[in-house]
Design a protein around this motif. Structure first.
Motif, PDB file in Angstrom:
ATOM      1  N   ASP A 261     -14.284 -14.976 -26.900  1.00 30.08           N
ATOM      2  CA  ASP A 261     -15.547 -15.314 -27.564  1.00 30.08           C
ATOM      3  C   ASP A 261     -15.937 -14.271 -28.607  1.00 30.08           C
ATOM      4  N   THR A 262     -15.745 -13.009 -28.283  1.00 32.97           N
ATOM      5  CA  THR A 262     -16.066 -11.936 -29.231  1.00 32.97           C
ATOM      6  C   THR A 262     -15.134 -11.990 -30.439  1.00 32.97           C
ATOM      7  N   ILE A 263     -13.849 -12.220 -30.199  1.00 33.60           N
ATOM      8  CA  ILE A 263     -12.888 -12.315 -31.305  1.00 33.60           C
ATOM      9  C   ILE A 263     -13.257 -13.508 -32.198  1.00 33.60           C
ATOM     10  N   ALA A 264     -13.649 -14.612 -31.611  1.00 32.45           N
ATOM     11  CA  ALA A 264     -14.066 -15.783 -32.400  1.00 32.45           C
ATOM     12  C   ALA A 264     -15.310 -15.469 -33.225  1.00 32.45           C
ATOM     13  N   ARG A 265     -16.242 -14.708 -32.670  1.00 30.64           N
ATOM     14  CA  ARG A 265     -17.431 -14.294 -33.441  1.00 30.64           C
ATOM     15  C   ARG A 265     -17.025 -13.395 -34.603  1.00 30.64           C
ATOM     16  N   HIS A 266     -16.114 -12.472 -34.349  1.00 28.78           N
ATOM     17  CA  HIS A 266     -15.616 -11.611 -35.429  1.00 28.78           C
ATOM     18  C   HIS A 266     -14.983 -12.469 -36.525  1.00 28.78           C
ATOM     19  N   ALA A 267     -14.174 -13.453 -36.130  1.00 22.44           N
ATOM     20  CA  ALA A 267     -13.538 -14.333 -37.107  1.00 22.44           C
ATOM     21  C   ALA A 267     -14.596 -15.040 -37.953  1.00 22.44           C
ATOM     22  N   GLY A 268     -15.626 -15.547 -37.308  1.00 19.85           N
ATOM     23  CA  GLY A 268     -16.704 -16.210 -38.039  1.00 19.85           C
ATOM     24  C   GLY A 268     -17.406 -15.273 -39.003  1.00 19.85           C
ATOM     25  N   ASP A 269     -17.647 -14.049 -38.558  1.00 17.31           N
ATOM     26  CA  ASP A 269     -18.304 -13.056 -39.421  1.00 17.31           C
ATOM     27  C   ASP A 269     -17.422 -12.700 -40.618  1.00 17.31           C
TER      28      ASP A 269
END
Length: 130
Positions: free
Chosen positions: A36-44
């Motif tokens: 989930d954190t990696i996906a948030r980083h990707a979105g950012d």
């Protein structure tokens, strides 16, 4: 096979794109932070580095190492606006829509899931693969 699998197969035939893989450090980082954190980083990263109509330092804004998403961006041709135009038919000079950004994050996470050896996210959790 869905559109993301087909695109990943096509990208894998590129000698340049195929050379990117997660190393030990990126795998450890992804494991420690969680999907989930990696996906948030990707979105950012997509929102700040690629989504603007004229991104700052376009063509040089994505490092070649240091974060799982950076490697995924190069492997999936989501690293700069010219690669987005060539591989994803997303023209430069206009901001990416929220839908386009979600699609790119979904592709990045599909590549990362494969590199990490995870089952497809949708099959593991149902719902949106991003």
């Amino acid at each position: 096979m869905d559109e993301f699998d087909a695109l990943l197969q096509r990208l894998a035939r590129s000698r340049f794109r195929a050379r990117f893989h997660l190393g030990t450090a990126e795998r450890a980082y992804a494991d420690s932070k969680g999907r989930d954190t990696i996906a948030r980083h990707a979105g950012d990263f997509i929102a700040t580095r690629l989504a603007p109509a004229e991104p700052r330092n376009d063509g040089r804004q994505t490092p070649m190492r240091g974060h799982p998403v950076f490697l995924a961006q190069h492997a999936t041709a989501c690293c700069c606006r010219s690669c987005l135009a060539k591989w994803h038919s997303l023209p430069p000079g206009r901001a990416l829509t929220p839908t386009e950004q979600v699609r790119l994050v979904t592709l990045l996470m599909r590549w990362i899931d494969r590199e990490m050896g995870y089952a497809p996210h949708q099959a593991r959790h149902g719902g949106d693969p991003a």
